[in-house]
Structures are given as C-alpha cells and as structure tokens.
Design an enzyme around this catalytic site. Structure first.
Site, PDB file in Angstrom:
ATOM      1  CE  LYS A 120      -1.334  -4.457   3.405  1.00 21.71           C
ATOM      2  NZ  LYS A 120      -1.530  -5.838   2.912  1.00 21.71           N
ATOM      3  CB  SER A 134      -0.854  -0.030   1.264  1.00 19.72           C
ATOM      4  OG  SER A 134      -1.431   1.231   1.496  1.00 19.72           O
ATOM      5  CG  ASN A 158     -11.719   2.758   2.399  1.00 18.73           C
ATOM      6  OD1 ASN A 158     -11.794   1.546   2.528  1.00 18.73           O
ATOM      7  ND2 ASN A 158     -10.689   3.464   2.844  1.00 18.73           N
ATOM      8  NE  ARG A 173      -5.672   9.847   0.721  1.00 17.51           N
ATOM      9  CZ  ARG A 173      -5.336  10.894   1.469  1.00 17.51           C
ATOM     10  NH1 ARG A 173      -4.817  11.975   0.905  1.00 17.51           N
ATOM     11  NH2 ARG A 173      -5.497  10.874   2.770  1.00 17.51           N
ATOM     12  CE1 TYR A 182      -3.900  -2.423   5.327  1.00 18.46           C
ATOM     13  CE2 TYR A 182      -3.474  -0.073   5.104  1.00 18.46           C
ATOM     14  CZ  TYR A 182      -3.701  -1.306   4.531  1.00 18.46           C
ATOM     15  OH  TYR A 182      -3.709  -1.422   3.165  1.00 18.46           O
TER      16      TYR A 182
END
Ligand code: UFG
Length: 341
Positions: A157, A128, A201, A233, A153
């Site tokens: 990753k 990610s 999200n 984003r 989280y």
C-alpha cells in the site's frame, strides 16, 4: 450521445468493491466491474443486481492479464477507474510476500499502462491506514509520516501510493483513500464479506463464533495502554466506505488541474476498543458470544483512529452508520449465509 459516465471498478466482486458498485449505480453511473472471482463469488455480483434492480457489465478479468486489460480498454471508454483489486490479508502477506508484491504492485502497473495508453486520467485507489503503522499522534491525519510497514501487505500500500504520487507527471489524477477498519454488510443482508477459511479480522470472527462456526473468539491482548487494555480501532460501515468513492470521483470531476494526488483518511474519527465492540455486538444482537482473553497478536498496532476532517471538508462526506448498526448488518449477513433464522 453518451450522457452517463462509465466507471471501471477492478475487484468489483470483492467486499468493498461490490458495495461501491451499488453506490455508483444508485448515483447514476454506468459500471464495468472486473474480478478474477478467485476470492469472491458470482452470487455477490448477482446480489448487487438484485439490490439495485439495475444491470451492469461484469467480466471475469485479472488485472495482471495485460492482453485482457488492453482488450477491455480498447472496447470501452472509461471516464474513471476505482482500483480495489488486491490481496488484503496481513498474515498471508507475511507468509507469501512475493505473491503480494506481484499481485498488488503488478496489477497497478498493468492498470496504469492501459490508463495511459487509452487516456483515462482519473483513478481512485484503495489504500489503508496500515500505511501509518503506529502513528505518533492519534487521531491520525494525512500528514503523518509513514512508519516502516509491519507487513508486506502494508508495504504494497505504501509503495502503490508512492507510485501513484509519481504518476501525476504522467497525467494520472489520483485520490487515494486510506481505509480504517471496514465492517458490516449491506443493510438488505443480500451481500457482505466472504472471508476465506478462518477469518483473521475481528468482525467476521465474531459473527462466525456467534453462528457456531468457531468455538470461541480470542481477544488478542488486554494489557495495552488503552482504557480497557484491548486495542483501539476505527470501525467504519462498508456502505460508508463505498459512498466515499462516489464522492471521490465527483471530487476529481470537479477539478480542472491535470496534476492531482490527494490522500484522504476514510474513518469515523471514533476509537472503539476490541472489548467494546464485543459488548456492543452482544447488546445489539442479543446473541451469546463465547470469548476469552489471549496473548497479543504480533504486529498489532496498539491504537489507531482517524481524523476524518479532510475528507469531510473536501467531499462533504460523513459516516451514516454507527457501530451498533454496522454490527447488526454484519450479523444479518452471517445469518443469511449460514441459513440461520
Ligand atoms: N482481533 C482480536 N481477535 C481476533 C481478530 C482480531 O482480538 O480474532 C483484534 C486485533 O488484535 C486488533 C483488532 O481486533 O486489535 C482489529 O483486527 P483486524 O484483524 O480486524 O484488523 P486490523 O486492525 O489488524 O487491520 C488489518 C490491516 C488493515 C486492513 C484490515 C482489514 O492492518 O490494513 O486488517 O483487512 F485493512
């Protein structure tokens, strides 16, 4: 004689996993998909079969279950593995860090053990852009240093990538794909994301609000240092994310070296603000969307979008869908699951 290559897809009933199974089947691979179905449903697997008109092996297996993974590898000969199986909620990871470390790190540990034991060398890992935190330079490229992860989280990753980098000496060849913000659904409208509870999200929140499931969208902050004040984003269609995984497998297949650890950004290279996305959604769907500006969400990065040059050069991959198409597909999927005409 075995002529088709077989790929194991962990988390194959998940959002990105299921779309990737479609791309793999269409590219002529044989697929074994595993999933706990804890955070997805069997109808997604059935949807993949109906979209492709092809059958594939699906098994309800948890990657943390060593005995089941051993059995799976002893009865199949896999040419490569795509490892999606992981939890992915930033908020939940803050509340339940142990759950995240145990599941996301633990499942990779078990997988690597069995891959080593059964001499399966090629692995595509689901990473990610969260590994970068707020990068010093945008668009961000793969050489940007990792900042301290904002959430457990994100930390999983980062840690998984570190583990995989070290695995090169153990003969595991790795491509790690750093996703930016995957959105949308399959153009058929037959499969898409199944968020659990209130979505965190943006796009699932937008489509649920448009469908009347949520009263109003809150845009988290309009006082950022961006053109319209909302966060920026890199939103990428889930089918574009999926197709890059097939390219990643082919990239490894074409290499003879036994030591490979390569990371690639998987984004479009276009920065889109939250407010721009909301306006685009209204424009392409013609639906009214109630939204208001609220305070910033803690932990949000102000702006991040990809420099996708490396993946484009190495894989010959480019995004096929634009923002409008991605949002139209997301809306089509939402309408289907809500029974809206
Ligand atoms: N946003 C809103 N309102 C909402 C939801 C989101 O304004 O109701 C804003 C956020 O503040 C952010 C942008 O929309 O500025 C995108 O937020 P998302 O939650 O959709 O995605 P993130 O950029 O926060 O990404 C996170 C993780 C990624 C992970 C991704 C998908 O950082 O690693 O969620 O799970 F891949």
């Amino acid at each position: 004689m075995k002529n088709k290559k077989r790929v194991l897809v962990t988390g194959g009933a998940g959002y990105i996993g299921s779309h990737t199974v479609i791309e793999l089947l269409n590219a002529g691979y044989e697929v074994t998909a595993i999933d706990t179905l804890e955070r997805s449903e069997i109808r997604i697997v059935e949807g993949v079969k109906s979209i492709t008109g092809m059958d594939f092996d699906f098994q309800k297996i948890d990657c943390l279950d060593e005995a089941a993974m051993e059995q799976l590898f002893s009865s199949n000969q896999f040419d490569s593995v795509i490892h999606f199986a992981a939890y992915k909620s930033v908020n939940e990871s803050v509340e339940k860090p142990l759950l995240y470390y145990k599941n996301n790190i633990g499942s990779l540990m078990v997988l690597l053990e069995v891959m080593k034991r059964y001499q399966v060398h090629d692995l595509i890992f689901s990473s990610s852009c969260t590994v970068y935190g707020q990068p010093d330079q945008i668009p961000v490229d793969e050489s940007a240093p990792f900042k301290r992860a904002e959430s457990p989280y994100g930390a999983t990753k980062q840690l998984c990538e570190r583990i995989l980098e070290d695995m090169a000496t153990e003969g595991i060849r790795v491509v790690s794909l750093r996703y930016f913000n995957p959105i949308g659904a399959h153009p058929s409208g037959i499969i898409g994301e199944l968020p659990i509870g209130v979505p965190n999200n943006l796009v699932p929140y937008v489509t649920q609000t448009a469908a009347g499931v949520r009263a109003q969208l809150t845009v988290f902050g309009n006082d950022y240092n961006t053109p319209d004040g909302s966060c920026l984003r890199d939103f990428i269609h889930v089918c574009d994310v999926a197709s890059a995984h097939v390219k990643a497998i082919q990239f490894l297949e074409a290499k003879s070296s036994d030591k490979i650890f390569e990371t690639f950004n998987l984004g479009t290279g276009v920065g889109v603000s939250v407010l721009e996305l909301v306006k685009k959604f209204i424009e392409v769907t013609g639906v009214t969307l109630q939204y208001k500006i609220g305070p910033r969400r803690p932990g949000d990065v102000e702006k991040v979008y990809a420099n996708p040059q490396k993946i484009s050069t190495a894989f010959g991959w480019n995004a096929r869908y634009d923002l409008g198409q991605s949002l139209a597909h997301a809306w089509q999927w939402e309408k289907r699951i809500r029974g809206i005409q």
